[in-house]
Structures are given as structure tokens and as C-alpha cells.
Scaffold this active site. Structure first.
Site, mmCIF file in Angstrom:
data_model
loop_
_atom_site.group_PDB
_atom_site.id
_atom_site.type_symbol
_atom_site.label_atom_id
_atom_site.label_comp_id
_atom_site.label_asym_id
_atom_site.label_seq_id
_atom_site.Cartn_x
_atom_site.Cartn_y
_atom_site.Cartn_z
ATOM 1 N N HIS A 10 -26.826 -44.989 -27.542
ATOM 2 C CA HIS A 10 -26.105 -46.268 -27.559
ATOM 3 C C HIS A 10 -27.088 -47.435 -27.644
ATOM 4 C CE1 HIS A 10 -27.321 -47.039 -23.394
ATOM 5 N NE2 HIS A 10 -27.203 -45.736 -23.253
ATOM 6 N N GLY A 176 -26.350 -46.613 -11.309
ATOM 7 C CA GLY A 176 -25.857 -47.058 -12.614
ATOM 8 C C GLY A 176 -24.539 -46.389 -12.971
ATOM 9 N N GLU A 180 -20.876 -48.053 -13.362
ATOM 10 C CA GLU A 180 -20.165 -47.817 -14.625
ATOM 11 C C GLU A 180 -18.751 -47.285 -14.353
ATOM 12 O OE1 GLU A 180 -22.983 -45.683 -17.174
ATOM 13 O OE2 GLU A 180 -21.234 -44.697 -18.026
ATOM 14 N N ASN A 303 -28.563 -56.739 -13.852
ATOM 15 C CA ASN A 303 -27.773 -57.346 -12.787
ATOM 16 C C ASN A 303 -28.608 -58.465 -12.152
ATOM 17 O OD1 ASN A 303 -26.447 -57.783 -10.139
ATOM 18 N ND2 ASN A 303 -25.114 -56.159 -10.874
ATOM 19 N N SER A 520 -24.448 -67.049 -25.656
ATOM 20 C CA SER A 520 -24.919 -66.401 -26.883
ATOM 21 C C SER A 520 -24.077 -66.817 -28.093
ATOM 22 C CB SER A 520 -24.889 -64.889 -26.701
ATOM 23 O OG SER A 520 -23.623 -64.478 -26.265
#
Ligand code: FE2
Length: 576
Positions: A10, A176, A180, A303, A520
Site C-alpha cells: 500500500h 498500529g 486500525e 500521530n 493539502s
């Protein structure tokens, strides 16, 4: 020595390292225009060479961010032990391993590359990505992610060009993966929506903290332990949380449905527990190494609230978080690992200023405008005029120099707005970003003014730390201040980002405020713009007021009718 590093699942991408210096890096999604693009990053690999003006024959080694043979026995045992629940792994994992094992052949077939190919241990690649380009001669190193091979957490110590592993935590004990899984439980996309959960957390009360303390704990030997009875991720299943978690927390939230107070409280509890665990691991690492400085990498290092607490409370004097903390950064780290460790070491070179990707000069911007049938002005006082427009409440797409590497826009592909306006968050969301209303917008601030506005502010050029806004300043910048009075800050230094710094100075001269809202340059579901043509398309497809493209300025009011109709055509799919 030229080494190319890449990742291949990914969020793939590639990076080129020359004698310890990072010279170019880009993520595949920016080139294919498909967010979170995974797989073999053919375009990124070639883009690295093209941008640096070298050929495949000039490349000494290619480094891959994952060793497909590492941890195989343990993984096989884990799968067998958990049958039939783990049968999904039988369908999926062989394909991934075979894809990775065939990569050297693919490099030969696709690029004619016959040189050295190295698979690098995933967490060593993460560790290399943060320690070697860090400003520290020696430091402790902590990596945290979902999993890489069998490892989920690595503790190490770096000295010069050496990295010594102190300890590893093995799958399925993973902060993690827990984050998730709960992200998915809360109705957000796992491996993408974790930042939303972090943004949601300050709206809630951590009333489930005792449950999360049972779910994730650090044992007396300093090892992270997860209570797997509450989760299903370790079986490779699509649903990563288990019935026991649902029984404890209530039904999971459906995506896009209303957020209830309970959901906010769960986010607050998860976030608090992550911070507690990270602090405990970091403090133990400080004691074990005696180091005063810490490097952090791995996807969890995005984070920024956790990072802010590590900076303030872990006992380390200084912390460096690598800007591409995720797996695309591990590709870069793999290249650094090969140069510094496998090839006997070279000079360590500090991480370059933001902007490691493709560059487009004024002529390229002009060509893109002409191709789009647009005429833009080129004002002599370009920066002052741009600052004036932002101060008047206009929302500006800002395209300048080399594209950023990593998910943060840092003043090269940014949307800029006035932080003083109470309604700016809602306007940005309604007109451009279409994000969830609870998510905060972050500020860029002149580095030399940061301490006047933020408590405990330190240099944060990559927007990876959250600091409290000084209480007396909060009212002055409502659009850049989160509900708990914090902000994820980017400090901008004149020496490293002269043009963006000058824009902030111009805005300060206009308003007395040395900050801009910086988000962004993309819309929801799309990657950040890469080329001038991408920027123009996004400008036309949204309600951005102005586009600052290189030295050109273009306003919506100046658009010809043909462009306006094109804008509608682009906008329609976005509103569905
Ligand atoms: Fe990773």
C-alpha cells in the site's frame, strides 16, 4: 553510490539516495492520481532516475522495504494454530510473498536492471529512515506500525552509522493494528482514517480508558501485549475487530452515519491509551540506552498528538520524527540501510528541507496554463498580492517548487487561508475540502514567531507535532485552533523554505499574524496535486478563489466562460 529504495504494497513509492544524501522521492499515487496507490511503483522508480538525470546502469543497488523470507516460520505457525479462523491468510499471503520474491526479476524485465537487489528487514528500514538523516550523532530509536514481516515495534540505538537492535515486539501485539481496528469500528477506512480518529478524540471523554488499558498493556518486561480476544485482524479478516469488542463498546458505527458522543469517547480513550503506551515504551528505551535524543518512525508516528506528548513527557531532550514515517518512507530507509550498513557506511547527511519530489519551473506552469486556455497575471509584487488576497478571506491554491514527500502539504502543494476567520474551517470544507466538520486545519508559522503563539514550541518543519496554542492567542486564530486549543504546527524557516517564509512575512505585514492555515492541495478522495495541470484541474473543479502557480496568479473571476463550464463538468463527480 546511488541506491534506489522502494515499497511495494500500500502507499507505494520510491526514493533515490546518493552517498547518504536523499536526492529525490515520490509516491506513486501522485503520478497515477489514484490515492493510496499500491503495488509495484514503476513510475516512481523511473521518475527518480529521470529527475536526477541518471540511467539504470548508474544505479549501484536497489533496496526493497520488506524481506519476504523473514518471520515465515512464525507466521506459518501462527496461521496453523489459528485455523480455521486464519484461512484468509492462505488465500492472500502466498500472492504477496510471491509478488515480493519476484521483484528482482521484475526489475530486470521492466527496466533491464541487472545490479544488486536487497530485501531489507522492514523495521530496520523504518529505523534507518529516521536515524540516519536525523540531526543526532547518536540516539534511541523507536518504530511503531501495524506490522512489518513479524515485527510491530522495534527499539534500537543508533550511533554514527550503526544501528543496534535492543528489542522487538512480534505480531499480533501491535498498537498500529489496534488503532486500525478501532478506526474501522468507528466507521472510517482503516490505514487511511486514523488521522480522523485522532482529530475526533478531543471532542470526547476517555470513559473507556480502563477497557483500552486491558486491551493494550506493557508487561513488566517492557513488552507490548494486546488482548487478541477482542480483535480479528490477526486472522487476516476484513473485519479487524471482534464480537467481544462490540459487546464491550456497543454496535460499530456505519460509515458516514452520524457521530454519537459514544463514538467520540471511544476515540478519546483509544488515543489516550496510544499516548500512554508510547510514553511507557519511550521512557523504558531512555532508561535502557541512556540516550537523551529519540528518533521515531513507522506509520503510528504520524500521530502528531502522540509525538507532542513524547516531546513533552518522555524525558528525551529532542525528538526527530521522519516526515515519511509510513511505508513509503520505509522504502527510503531501505536505501539508506544499504548504503550505511550493507555497503560499509558513508557520510550521514541531514534530512533535506520539505520538497523532495518533482519540480516544475515557470515555463512549465505557463505551458500548463496555455494548454488549459487560461491567461494568468504575473504581478511584480506576487507574494504581497497573494498575502493580501488571503487576508481578504480568499482561499488560495499555492503551487511552488518541488512536491512534498509524505502525506503533509508543507508549502509546496498547499491550500492557504486566513486563520483569523471564525468561519474559515466551514468555508474550506464547504467549498474545497469536503472533509468531516470535526477535523481541524493546521497552521504554518514563521519559525522565529512560533514560541510567541504555541506553548513549548520547537522546530517542526514537517508538521508532525501538536502544541497547545497559548490561551491568549486562541481567539486570534480560530481557524487554526482545534477544539481543545491545540494545533498541529509547521514551523517555516527562512533558510530552508525562503519563498514560503516570505509569503508568511508578507501576510504578517498585512495582518500582524505570522500564520496561515495550510491544508493539502487536493480534494477528498484524491491525492495531492503533483503537476501544474493537476493544480489547474483542482482549481477549476473546486471553489478555490485563486491559484498561485509558480509566479502566476489566477482568479476565478478572470476565468473565461469555457473554463467555467469545464469547472462544472469537473465538479459534478465530486458532489456525488
Ligand atoms: Fe511499516
Amino acid at each position: 553510490m546511488l541506491t534506489l529504495g522502494f515499497n511495494s504494497t500500500h502507499d507505494c513509492g520510491a526514493a533515490l539516495v546518493e552517498d547518504g544524501r536523499i536526492v529525490f522521492a515520490v509516491e506513486e499515487e501522485r503520478l497515477t492520481r489514484c490515492k493510496h496507490q499500491g503495488g509495484f511503483p514503476a513510475r516512481s522508480l523511473q521518475a527518480c532516475l529521470d529527475a536526477h538525470g541518471v540511467d539504470w546502469a548508474d544505479v549501484d543497488a536497489v533496496a526493497h522495504y520488506w524481506n519476504p523470507r523473514a518471520g515465515l516460520l512464525r507466521f506459518g505457525w501462527h496461521v496453523l494454530r489459528n485455523l480455521p479462523k486464519s484461512r484468509t491468510f492462505f488465500r492472500r499471503q502466498p500472492g504477496i510473498w510471491s509478488h515480493m520474491s519476484r521483484l528482482p526479476r521484475r526489475m530486470r524485465e521492466e527496466f533491464g536492471f541487472e545490479g544488486e537487489f536487497r530485501h531489507v528487514d522492514h523495521h530496520l528500514a523504518h529505523a534507518a529512515s529516521c536515524f540516519f538523516p536525523s540531526p543526532f550523532e547518536e540516539s534511541a530509536v523507536l518504530t511503531l506500525d501495524g506490522t512489518g514481516e513479524w515485527t510491530t515495534t522495534l527499539m534500537a540505538e543508533g550511533k554514527g552509522t550503526e544501528l543496534r537492535v535492543i528489542g522487538r515486539v512480534g505480531y499480533p501485539h501491535s498498537v498500529g493494528k489496534v488503532y486500525e481496528a478501532v478506526t474501522q469500528y468507528l466507521g472510517f477506512r482503516p490505514m487511511s482514517g486514523e488521522g480522523k480518529v485522532m482529530g475526533l478524540a478531543p471532542y470526547g471523554e476517555p470513559r473507556f480508558i480502563e477497557l483500552f488499558r486491558r486491551l493494550m498493556r506493557v508487561d513488566r518486561h517492557g513488552r507490548l501485549r494486546v488482548d487478541g480476544r477482542f480483535f480479528e485482524y490477526q486472522y487476516g479478516r476484513g473485519t479487524k475487530y471482534g464480537p467481544r469488542l462490540v459487546a464491550a463498546l456497543g454496535p460499530p458505527r456505519r460509515p458516514e452515519s452520524e457521530l454519537e458522543p459514544r463514538h467520540r469517547d471511544i476515540a478519546a480513550s483509544l488515543q489516550l491509551r496510544l499516548e500512554e503506551v508510547a510514553l511507557e515504551l519511550a521512557r523504558r528505551l531512555r532508561v535502557m540506552t541512556g540516550q537523551r535524543r529519540l528518533c521515531v518512525a513507522g506509520g503510528v508516528a504520524f500521530n502528531s498528538v502522540m509525538n507532542g506528548r513524547l516531546l513533552r513527557e518522555s524525558g528525551f531532550d529532542e525528538i526527530f520524527v521522519t516526515p515519511a514515517a509510513n511505508d513509503s518512507g520505509a522504502g527510503l530507509g531501505a536505501a539508506l540501510w544499504v548504503q550505511h550498513v550493507l555497503k560499509g557506511g558513508c557520510e550521514r547527511v541531514p534530512y533535506p528541507p520539505p520538497g523532495l519530489g518533482p519540480d516544475f519551473d515557470e515555463a512549465a506552469c505557463e505551458r500548463a496554463l496555455t494548454a488549459a486556455g487560461l491567461r494568468a497575471s504575473r504581478p511584480a509584487d506576487f507574494l504581497a498580492e497573494t498575502a493580501r488576497r488571503i487576508a481578504r478571506g480568499r482561499i488560495v491554491g499555492w503551487f511552488d517548487g518541488r512536491m512534498e514527500y509524505g502525506p503533509r502539504a508543507l508549502g509546496h502543494r498547499s491550500i492557504l487561508a486566513d486563520p483569523r476567520r471564525e468561519d474559515m474551517k466551514d468555508r474550506l470544507n464547504a467549498r474545497v475540502k469536503h472533509r468531516e466538520g470535526f477535523r481541524p486545519f493546521a497552521p504554518s508559522v514563521l519559525e522565529e514567531r512560533a514560541a510567541d503563539w504555541f506553548e513549548g514550541a520547537r522546530s517542526s518543519p514537517h508538521m508532525l507535532f501538536v502544541f497547545p496554542v497559548k490561551p491568549e492567542r486562541r481567539g486570534a486564530i480560530p481557524a487554526a485552533c482545534h477544539v481543545d486549543g491545540s494545533a498541529r504546527v509547521q514551523t517555516v524557516a527562512r533558510i530552508t523554505q525562503p519563498r514560503y517564509h516570505a509569503l508568511l512575512r508578507a501576510f504578517e505585514a498585512e495582518t500582524g499574524v505570522p500564520l496561515l492555515v495550510n491544508t493539502s492541495f487536493n480534494v477528498r478522495g484524491q491525492p495531492i496535486v503533483c503537476t501544474p495541470a493537476d493544480a489547474i484541474e483542482t482549481f477549476l473543479g473546486t471553489d478555490l478563489d485563486d491559484l498561485a502557480l509558480g509566479g502566476f496568479l489566477l482568479s476565478k473571476e478572470d476565468l473565461p466562460n469555457s473554463a467555467v463550464s469545464r469547472r462544472r463538468a469537473v465538479e459534478e463527480p465530486l458532489s456525488r
